[in-house]
Design a protein around this motif. Structure first.
Motif, PDB file in Angstrom:
ATOM      1  N   ALA A   1      -3.474   0.432   4.927  1.00 46.48           N
ATOM      2  CA  ALA A   1      -2.376  -0.098   5.473  1.00 46.48           C
ATOM      3  C   ALA A   1      -2.639  -0.365   6.868  1.00 46.48           C
ATOM      4  CB  ALA A   1      -1.178   0.807   5.252  1.00 46.48           C
TER       5      ALA A   1
ATOM      6  N   ALA B   1      -4.628   5.000   0.628  1.00 42.38           N
ATOM      7  CA  ALA B   1      -3.642   3.972   0.787  1.00 42.38           C
ATOM      8  C   ALA B   1      -3.259   3.863   2.185  1.00 42.38           C
ATOM      9  CB  ALA B   1      -2.471   4.157  -0.122  1.00 42.38           C
TER      10      ALA B   1
ATOM     11  N   THR C   1       0.638  -1.173   0.225  1.00 42.70           N
ATOM     12  CA  THR C   1      -0.136   0.039   0.081  1.00 42.70           C
ATOM     13  C   THR C   1       0.832   1.409   0.141  1.00 42.70           C
ATOM     14  OG1 THR C   1      -0.156   0.159   2.354  1.00 42.70           O
ATOM     15  CG2 THR C   1      -1.855  -1.081   1.108  1.00 42.70           C
TER      16      THR C   1
END
Length: 83
Positions: A76, A72, A22
């Protein structure tokens, strides 16, 4: 059949690999913002009278690119703490 490895270690390894992948999304957002502002500066240099509209569109593009980077990062964190 003999079981290979520790299942908990395999899951933890998968979490680290997924969270690391990610980071590519955050890298893409940073590159995208750089490209957006490079194109905006080029456009303003070519046509200074359109500076206001170019800056507005550049800020919108920057916000959308940064949102993808934040998304993103959120994915994560979800991989680490939820899965």
């Amino acid at each position: 059949m003999e079981q290979l490895g520790n299942p908990e270690a395999t899951i933890l390894m998968g979490k680290y690999i997924g969270a690391g992948l990610t980071a590519l999304g955050m890298l893409g957002a940073a590159i995208g913002v750089g490209i957006i502002f490079a194109a905006a500066l080029n456009g303003i240099a070519r046509n200074p009278s359109k500076e206001g509209s170019i800056k507005g569109l550049a800020m919108l593009g920057m916000a959308l690119a940064e949102f993808m980077g934040i998304l993103a990062f959120a994915v994560a964190m979800m991989i680490f703490f939820v899965v």
